[in-house]
Design an enzyme around this catalytic site. Structure first.
Site, PDB file in Angstrom:
ATOM      1  N   LYS A  50       7.495  -3.530 -21.089  1.00 41.19           N
ATOM      2  CA  LYS A  50       7.145  -2.103 -21.118  1.00 41.19           C
ATOM      3  C   LYS A  50       8.084  -1.386 -22.079  1.00 41.19           C
ATOM      4  CE  LYS A  50       8.294   0.921 -17.649  1.00 41.19           C
ATOM      5  NZ  LYS A  50       8.812   2.183 -18.195  1.00 41.19           N
ATOM      6  N   LYS A  71       2.922   8.029 -21.194  1.00 40.85           N
ATOM      7  CA  LYS A  71       2.401   9.044 -20.251  1.00 40.85           C
ATOM      8  C   LYS A  71       1.814  10.262 -20.971  1.00 40.85           C
ATOM      9  CE  LYS A  71       5.684   7.846 -16.537  1.00 40.85           C
ATOM     10  NZ  LYS A  71       6.639   6.950 -17.229  1.00 40.85           N
ATOM     11  N   ASP A  99      -2.191  15.985 -22.567  1.00 38.45           N
ATOM     12  CA  ASP A  99      -2.456  17.029 -23.571  1.00 38.45           C
ATOM     13  C   ASP A  99      -3.946  17.336 -23.519  1.00 38.45           C
ATOM     14  OD1 ASP A  99      -2.264  18.676 -25.953  1.00 38.45           O
ATOM     15  OD2 ASP A  99      -0.488  17.523 -26.494  1.00 38.45           O
ATOM     16  N   THR A 110       7.105   9.821  -8.890  1.00 42.50           N
ATOM     17  CA  THR A 110       7.784   9.543  -7.620  1.00 42.50           C
ATOM     18  C   THR A 110       9.073  10.356  -7.470  1.00 42.50           C
ATOM     19  OG1 THR A 110       8.713   7.615  -8.690  1.00 42.50           O
ATOM     20  CG2 THR A 110       6.857   7.237  -7.219  1.00 42.50           C
ATOM     21  N   ARG A 116      12.877  -4.623  -6.103  1.00 48.73           N
ATOM     22  CA  ARG A 116      14.217  -5.207  -6.000  1.00 48.73           C
ATOM     23  C   ARG A 116      14.208  -6.410  -5.065  1.00 48.73           C
ATOM     24  NH1 ARG A 116      14.741  -2.132  -9.582  1.00 48.73           N
ATOM     25  NH2 ARG A 116      16.344  -0.558  -9.957  1.00 48.73           N
ATOM     26  N   ARG A 125      16.228  -3.130 -14.530  1.00 48.86           N
ATOM     27  CA  ARG A 125      17.612  -3.598 -14.441  1.00 48.86           C
ATOM     28  C   ARG A 125      17.848  -4.924 -13.732  1.00 48.86           C
ATOM     29  NH1 ARG A 125      19.075   2.370 -12.692  1.00 48.86           N
ATOM     30  NH2 ARG A 125      16.919   2.070 -12.000  1.00 48.86           N
TER      31      ARG A 125
HETATM   32  O1  C5P Z   1      15.499  -0.643 -13.714  1.00 46.86           O
HETATM   33  P1  C5P Z   1      14.302  -0.391 -12.843  1.00 46.86           P
HETATM   34  O2  C5P Z   1      13.703  -1.657 -12.255  1.00 46.86           O
HETATM   35  O3  C5P Z   1      14.556   0.661 -11.794  1.00 46.86           O
HETATM   36  O4  C5P Z   1      13.208   0.170 -13.875  1.00 46.86           O
HETATM   37  C1  C5P Z   1      11.973   0.636 -13.446  1.00 46.86           C
HETATM   38  C2  C5P Z   1      11.164   1.124 -14.598  1.00 46.86           C
HETATM   39  O5  C5P Z   1       9.963   1.712 -14.082  1.00 46.86           O
HETATM   40  C3  C5P Z   1      11.814   2.210 -15.453  1.00 46.86           C
HETATM   41  O6  C5P Z   1      11.340   2.045 -16.796  1.00 46.86           O
HETATM   42  C4  C5P Z   1      11.302   3.492 -14.865  1.00 46.86           C
HETATM   43  O7  C5P Z   1      11.244   4.532 -15.785  1.00 46.86           O
HETATM   44  C5  C5P Z   1       9.881   3.077 -14.444  1.00 46.86           C
HETATM   45  N1  C5P Z   1       9.325   3.875 -13.364  1.00 46.86           N
HETATM   46  C6  C5P Z   1       9.932   4.005 -12.142  1.00 46.86           C
HETATM   47  N2  C5P Z   1       9.359   4.769 -11.157  1.00 46.86           N
HETATM   48  C7  C5P Z   1       8.198   5.374 -11.383  1.00 46.86           C
HETATM   49  C8  C5P Z   1       7.558   5.238 -12.595  1.00 46.86           C
HETATM   50  C9  C5P Z   1       8.159   4.473 -13.587  1.00 46.86           C
HETATM   51  O8  C5P Z   1      10.986   3.433 -11.923  1.00 46.86           O
HETATM   52  N3  C5P Z   1       7.643   6.045 -10.404  1.00 46.86           N
END
Ligand code: C5P
Length: 231
Positions: A32, A61, A64, A119, A180, A210
């Site tokens: 992504k 995202k 417009d 979220t 996670r 991450r």
């Molecule tokens: O590092 P992590 O696993 O938290 O990354 C999650 C990814 O998903 C990030 O790019 C974040 O911007 C995206 N994201 C999110 N929650 C959302 C929509 C998108 O964490 N509701």
């Protein structure tokens, strides 16, 4: 192979993103590219990642007027990306026009999904922008609208997956961040879900940042996520 893991390339330089990409196999995952990396490195970099063989979810995202969004999704399609998103709150007309434009690309068109309610927003935030309802009701309203516009799916939090899957049926993609394993730090994610549970709840694709990009071995971390989702 379904390849449900989408690695979030949340980096600020091309070099940092490329160093991660060198460690993972495009046959095993998708990636992504969001606003940070896109703004720093531009469409040429997106094209380069596509050329390297990765399926790219271009997470910009769009929101417009219909004409502008449908033109923007076409330029994203020109880059050869696999998936694009827009805000469902841009309205039915905007979503329909974007989908109709993409259909002209043919079978190879990118998938088009919608963001419902960010979220980061809680009920109080919705009230402040004139929406006097529970976030979950608004998520469902916008997911229904996205389905009506014949989009391919929505981005949703893992806490919404089970009820959305129940409401939307099977032929609608649910793309879920906030994933996670028990050993991972949650970071700024407030509600997290394990990879196996998210799949069991009906997610099609898991966005993982991450826990893979900051792992001492991204390759091994990716393999762990693949194993967890293939059970
Ligand atoms: O590092 P992590 O696993 O938290 O990354 C999650 C990814 O998903 C990030 O790019 C974040 O911007 C995206 N994201 C999110 N929650 C959302 C929509 C998108 O964490 N509701």
């Amino acid at each position: 192979m379904k390849k449900p893991i989408i690695i979030a390339l949340d980096f600020d330089t091309e070099q940092a993103a490329l160093s991660l990409l060198e460690q993972v196999d495009p046959g095993l995952c998708r990636v992504k590219i969001g606003k940070e990396l896109f703004t720093a490195c531009g469409p040429q970099f997106v094209h380069r990642v596509v050329k390297e063989g990765f399926d790219v979810f271009l997470d910009l995202k769009f929101h417009d007027i219909p004409n502008t969004v449908s033109a923007a999704v076409m330029r994203a399609a020109d880059l050869g990306v696999w998936m694009i998103n827009l805000h469902a709150s841009g309205g039915l007309g905007m979503m329909e026009q974007a989908r109709q434009s993409l259909e002209r690309v043919g079978e190879e068109r990118p998938l088009l999904i919608a963001v419902t309610v960010l979220t980061s927003l809680v009920k109080q935030d919705l009230v402040a922008i004139g929406l006097n309802c529970e976030p979950q009701d608004q998520v469902l309203r916008l997911a229904d609208l996205a389905r009506k516009a014949r989009l391919d799916g929505v981005v949703c939090s893992a806490t919404e997956t089970a009820f959305l899957r129940h409401e939307t049926g099977q032929d609608f993609l649910l793309v879920t961040p906030g994933i996670r394993r028990p050993e991972d730090a949650s970071g700024d994610q407030r509600r997290v879900t394990g990879p196996a549970e998210a799949m069991a709840n009906g997610s099609d694709f898991l966005v993982v940042g991450r826990p893979i990009t900051r792992a001492s071995s991204p390759r091994q971390a990716l393999q762990d996520f693949i194993t967890a989702t293939s059970g």
